[in-house]
Scaffold this active site. Sequence first.
Site, PDB file in Angstrom:
ATOM      1  CD  GLU A   1      -2.963  -1.315   2.135  1.00  0.00           C
ATOM      2  OE1 GLU A   1      -4.186  -1.198   1.949  1.00  0.00           O
ATOM      3  OE2 GLU A   1      -2.470  -1.604   3.242  1.00  0.00           O
TER       4      GLU A   1
ATOM      5  CD  GLU B   1      -3.455  -6.559   3.760  1.00  0.00           C
ATOM      6  OE1 GLU B   1      -2.783  -5.535   4.003  1.00  0.00           O
ATOM      7  OE2 GLU B   1      -3.426  -7.168   2.675  1.00  0.00           O
TER       8      GLU B   1
END
Length: 261
Positions: free
Chosen positions: A115, A135
Amino acid sequence: MSDIVTYEATGRIAVITLNRPDARNAVNGDVAEGLEAAIDQLEADDGVWVGIIQANTEGQSRPVFCAGADLKAINSGDGARLSTSRGGFAGFVYRERRKPVIVAVDGLATAGGCEIVLAADLVVASTQSAFGLAEVKRNLVAGAGGLFRLPRAIGQAAAMEAILTGEPVPAERAYNLGLVSRLTEPGQVLAEATKLAEQISQSAPMAVWESRKVVLAAAYENDDTLKEMTNEAMRTVMASEDLKEGLTAFVEKRAPNWQGR
Protein backbone atom coordinates in the site's frame (compact mmCIF):
# COMPACT_ATOMS: atom_id res chain seq x y z
CA MET A 1 14.97 12.77 11.53
CA SER A 2 15.42 9.37 13.21
CA ASP A 3 17.81 6.63 12.13
CA ILE A 4 14.86 4.36 11.44
CA VAL A 5 13.87 6.52 8.44
CA THR A 6 16.68 8.51 6.86
CA TYR A 7 16.57 11.47 4.48
CA GLU A 8 19.41 12.49 2.16
CA ALA A 9 19.15 15.19 -0.47
CA THR A 10 21.52 15.50 -3.41
CA GLY A 11 20.77 18.26 -5.86
CA ARG A 12 17.10 18.18 -6.79
CA ILE A 13 16.50 14.65 -5.47
CA ALA A 14 15.89 13.37 -1.93
CA VAL A 15 16.29 9.70 -1.01
CA ILE A 16 14.20 8.47 1.91
CA THR A 17 15.20 5.08 3.34
CA LEU A 18 13.16 2.72 5.50
CA ASN A 19 15.80 1.38 7.86
CA ARG A 20 14.45 -1.60 9.84
CA PRO A 21 15.97 -4.51 7.91
CA ASP A 22 15.98 -6.75 10.99
CA ALA A 23 12.17 -6.38 11.16
CA ARG A 24 11.62 -6.64 7.37
CA ASN A 25 11.05 -2.87 7.42
CA ALA A 26 7.67 -3.40 9.05
CA VAL A 27 5.85 -0.22 10.01
CA ASN A 28 5.77 0.64 13.69
CA GLY A 29 5.15 4.02 15.28
CA ASP A 30 8.72 5.18 14.73
CA VAL A 31 8.58 4.32 11.02
CA ALA A 32 5.25 6.13 10.56
CA GLU A 33 6.48 9.26 12.35
CA GLY A 34 9.83 9.13 10.57
CA LEU A 35 8.31 8.73 7.10
CA GLU A 36 5.88 11.58 7.73
CA ALA A 37 8.75 13.79 8.89
CA ALA A 38 10.74 12.87 5.77
CA ILE A 39 7.85 13.84 3.49
CA ASP A 40 7.51 17.09 5.45
CA GLN A 41 11.17 17.79 4.75
CA LEU A 42 10.77 16.93 1.06
CA GLU A 43 7.81 19.25 0.69
CA ALA A 44 9.45 22.09 2.62
CA ASP A 45 12.78 22.01 0.78
CA ASP A 46 12.44 24.37 -2.19
CA GLY A 47 15.65 23.00 -3.69
CA VAL A 48 14.34 19.42 -3.88
CA TRP A 49 11.78 18.56 -6.56
CA VAL A 50 11.53 14.75 -6.54
CA GLY A 51 11.62 12.13 -3.78
CA ILE A 52 12.63 8.46 -3.81
CA ILE A 53 11.61 5.94 -1.15
CA GLN A 54 13.78 2.85 -0.82
CA ALA A 55 14.35 0.24 1.90
CA ASN A 56 17.43 -1.19 3.55
CA THR A 57 17.40 -4.97 2.97
CA GLU A 58 20.92 -5.72 4.23
CA GLY A 59 21.25 -9.07 5.97
CA GLN A 60 17.91 -10.38 4.72
CA SER A 61 18.08 -13.81 3.13
CA ARG A 62 14.91 -13.02 1.18
CA PRO A 63 14.80 -9.24 0.61
CA VAL A 64 11.68 -7.46 1.84
CA PHE A 65 10.98 -3.84 0.94
CA CYS A 66 8.29 -3.67 3.61
CA ALA A 67 6.22 -6.37 5.31
CA GLY A 68 3.43 -3.96 6.24
CA ALA A 69 2.20 -3.33 9.75
CA ASP A 70 4.39 -4.47 12.63
CA LEU A 71 2.12 -7.06 14.25
CA LYS A 72 4.26 -7.05 17.39
CA ALA A 73 3.57 -3.34 17.80
CA ILE A 74 -0.15 -3.95 17.36
CA ASN A 75 -0.11 -6.86 19.80
CA SER A 76 1.64 -4.70 22.41
CA GLY A 77 -1.11 -2.07 22.20
CA ASP A 78 0.89 0.38 20.11
CA GLY A 79 -1.17 -0.03 16.95
CA ALA A 80 -2.57 3.51 16.91
CA ARG A 81 0.90 4.91 16.23
CA LEU A 82 1.14 3.07 12.90
CA SER A 83 -0.96 5.84 11.36
CA THR A 84 -0.72 9.62 11.58
CA SER A 85 -3.52 12.16 11.37
CA ARG A 86 -2.18 13.71 8.16
CA GLY A 87 -0.66 10.73 6.40
CA GLY A 88 -2.70 7.73 7.44
CA PHE A 89 -0.89 4.39 7.56
CA ALA A 90 2.90 4.76 7.69
CA GLY A 91 2.43 8.53 7.71
CA PHE A 92 2.27 8.33 3.91
CA VAL A 93 -0.59 6.50 2.17
CA TYR A 94 -3.09 9.39 2.40
CA ARG A 95 -0.63 12.23 2.70
CA GLU A 96 -1.41 15.24 0.51
CA ARG A 97 1.71 16.45 -1.28
CA ARG A 98 2.68 18.21 -4.48
CA LYS A 99 6.08 16.67 -5.29
CA PRO A 100 6.32 13.32 -7.08
CA VAL A 101 7.64 10.33 -5.17
CA ILE A 102 9.26 7.32 -6.84
CA VAL A 103 9.40 4.08 -4.87
CA ALA A 104 12.43 1.84 -5.48
CA VAL A 105 11.55 -1.77 -4.64
CA ASP A 106 14.16 -4.53 -4.46
CA GLY A 107 12.24 -7.30 -2.71
CA LEU A 108 8.78 -8.20 -1.45
CA ALA A 109 6.27 -5.41 -0.79
CA THR A 110 3.34 -7.00 0.97
CA ALA A 111 0.23 -5.87 2.86
CA GLY A 112 0.84 -2.32 4.09
CA GLY A 113 4.19 -2.37 2.29
CA CYS A 114 2.37 -2.80 -1.01
CA GLU A 115 0.00 0.00 0.00
CA ILE A 116 3.00 2.31 0.48
CA VAL A 117 4.06 1.41 -3.06
CA LEU A 118 0.57 2.08 -4.41
CA ALA A 119 0.52 5.52 -2.75
CA ALA A 120 3.69 6.57 -4.59
CA ASP A 121 3.62 8.11 -8.07
CA LEU A 122 6.06 5.84 -9.91
CA VAL A 123 7.51 2.40 -9.20
CA VAL A 124 10.96 1.12 -10.12
CA ALA A 125 11.40 -2.54 -9.18
CA SER A 126 13.93 -5.33 -9.55
CA THR A 127 13.13 -8.74 -10.99
CA GLN A 128 13.29 -10.26 -7.50
CA SER A 129 10.44 -8.03 -6.29
CA ALA A 130 6.78 -8.91 -5.79
CA PHE A 131 3.67 -7.03 -4.71
CA GLY A 132 0.89 -8.51 -2.61
CA LEU A 133 -2.05 -7.83 -0.34
CA ALA A 134 -1.99 -10.88 1.91
CA GLU A 135 -4.54 -9.63 4.46
CA VAL A 136 -7.27 -12.16 3.58
CA LYS A 137 -4.94 -14.97 4.69
CA ARG A 138 -5.09 -13.50 8.20
CA ASN A 139 -8.79 -12.58 8.19
CA LEU A 140 -7.89 -8.93 7.66
CA VAL A 141 -8.74 -6.32 5.03
CA ALA A 142 -6.23 -4.14 3.20
CA GLY A 143 -7.38 -0.91 4.79
CA ALA A 144 -4.73 1.58 3.64
CA GLY A 145 -5.87 2.13 0.07
CA GLY A 146 -4.88 -1.15 -1.52
CA LEU A 147 -8.43 -2.31 -2.30
CA PHE A 148 -9.07 0.62 -4.65
CA ARG A 149 -5.56 1.58 -5.75
CA LEU A 150 -4.48 -1.88 -6.93
CA PRO A 151 -7.43 -2.21 -9.39
CA ARG A 152 -6.58 1.24 -10.77
CA ALA A 153 -2.97 0.19 -11.24
CA ILE A 154 -3.33 -3.28 -12.77
CA GLY A 155 -7.01 -3.66 -13.70
CA GLN A 156 -9.92 -5.22 -11.85
CA ALA A 157 -9.45 -8.85 -12.90
CA ALA A 158 -5.78 -9.10 -11.94
CA ALA A 159 -6.34 -7.09 -8.76
CA MET A 160 -9.33 -9.19 -7.72
CA GLU A 161 -7.27 -12.34 -8.05
CA ALA A 162 -4.38 -10.90 -6.04
CA ILE A 163 -6.66 -9.53 -3.32
CA LEU A 164 -8.89 -12.59 -2.91
CA THR A 165 -6.05 -15.15 -2.98
CA GLY A 166 -3.53 -13.06 -1.06
CA GLU A 167 -0.84 -14.24 -3.47
CA PRO A 168 1.81 -11.69 -4.55
CA VAL A 169 2.17 -10.46 -8.12
CA PRO A 170 5.72 -11.06 -9.44
CA ALA A 171 7.62 -8.00 -10.64
CA GLU A 172 7.63 -8.94 -14.32
CA ARG A 173 3.85 -9.44 -14.33
CA ALA A 174 3.42 -6.18 -12.38
CA TYR A 175 5.52 -4.46 -15.04
CA ASN A 176 3.42 -5.92 -17.86
CA LEU A 177 0.21 -4.90 -16.07
CA GLY A 178 1.39 -1.32 -15.59
CA LEU A 179 2.14 -1.09 -11.86
CA VAL A 180 5.91 -0.96 -12.39
CA SER A 181 7.35 1.80 -14.59
CA ARG A 182 10.87 0.43 -14.92
CA LEU A 183 12.19 -3.09 -14.29
CA THR A 184 15.82 -3.67 -13.32
CA GLU A 185 18.20 -6.34 -12.13
CA PRO A 186 18.54 -6.80 -8.34
CA GLY A 187 20.74 -4.16 -6.76
CA GLN A 188 20.07 -1.61 -9.50
CA VAL A 189 16.76 -0.09 -8.40
CA LEU A 190 18.12 3.01 -6.67
CA ALA A 191 20.35 3.83 -9.64
CA GLU A 192 17.43 3.47 -12.05
CA ALA A 193 15.06 5.41 -9.78
CA THR A 194 17.65 8.19 -9.54
CA LYS A 195 17.95 8.25 -13.32
CA LEU A 196 14.17 8.60 -13.59
CA ALA A 197 14.14 11.33 -10.91
CA GLU A 198 16.85 13.22 -12.78
CA GLN A 199 14.77 13.09 -15.96
CA ILE A 200 11.76 14.46 -14.09
CA SER A 201 13.82 17.18 -12.42
CA GLN A 202 14.91 18.47 -15.83
CA SER A 203 11.29 19.46 -16.49
CA ALA A 204 9.68 22.61 -15.13
CA PRO A 205 8.76 21.72 -11.52
CA MET A 206 5.50 23.66 -11.32
CA ALA A 207 4.29 22.05 -14.54
CA VAL A 208 5.23 18.62 -13.15
CA TRP A 209 3.43 19.24 -9.86
CA GLU A 210 0.28 20.62 -11.45
CA SER A 211 0.16 17.84 -14.08
CA ARG A 212 0.60 15.20 -11.37
CA LYS A 213 -2.43 16.56 -9.53
CA VAL A 214 -4.71 16.17 -12.56
CA VAL A 215 -3.40 12.71 -13.46
CA LEU A 216 -4.11 11.44 -9.94
CA ALA A 217 -7.61 12.93 -9.96
CA ALA A 218 -8.41 11.25 -13.29
CA ALA A 219 -9.12 7.94 -11.58
CA TYR A 220 -12.16 9.18 -9.70
CA GLU A 221 -13.24 12.66 -10.79
CA ASN A 222 -15.76 13.36 -13.57
CA ASP A 223 -14.76 15.03 -16.83
CA ASP A 224 -16.12 18.46 -15.86
CA THR A 225 -14.07 18.48 -12.66
CA LEU A 226 -10.99 17.29 -14.52
CA LYS A 227 -11.46 19.98 -17.15
CA GLU A 228 -11.55 22.66 -14.45
CA MET A 229 -8.54 21.14 -12.70
CA THR A 230 -6.64 21.18 -16.00
CA ASN A 231 -7.61 24.80 -16.58
CA GLU A 232 -6.47 25.72 -13.08
CA ALA A 233 -3.18 23.90 -13.67
CA MET A 234 -2.74 25.90 -16.88
CA ARG A 235 -3.46 29.18 -15.11
CA THR A 236 -0.98 28.37 -12.35
CA VAL A 237 1.80 27.44 -14.76
CA MET A 238 1.15 30.34 -17.14
CA ALA A 239 1.37 32.82 -14.24
CA SER A 240 4.70 31.45 -13.01
CA GLU A 241 8.14 33.01 -13.42
CA ASP A 242 9.32 29.78 -15.05
CA LEU A 243 7.09 30.40 -18.07
CA LYS A 244 9.29 33.22 -19.38
CA GLU A 245 12.43 31.20 -18.60
CA GLY A 246 11.12 28.21 -20.56
CA LEU A 247 10.26 30.31 -23.59
CA THR A 248 13.50 32.28 -23.45
CA ALA A 249 15.57 29.10 -23.16
CA PHE A 250 13.78 27.68 -26.20
CA VAL A 251 14.49 30.79 -28.26
CA GLU A 252 18.12 30.90 -27.09
CA LYS A 253 18.53 27.14 -27.72
CA ARG A 254 19.81 26.39 -24.21
CA ALA A 255 18.73 24.29 -21.24
CA PRO A 256 16.27 26.18 -18.99
CA ASN A 257 17.19 27.20 -15.46
CA TRP A 258 14.00 26.29 -13.59
CA GLN A 259 13.25 27.99 -10.26
CA GLY A 260 9.99 26.30 -9.31
CA ARG A 261 8.04 29.51 -8.92
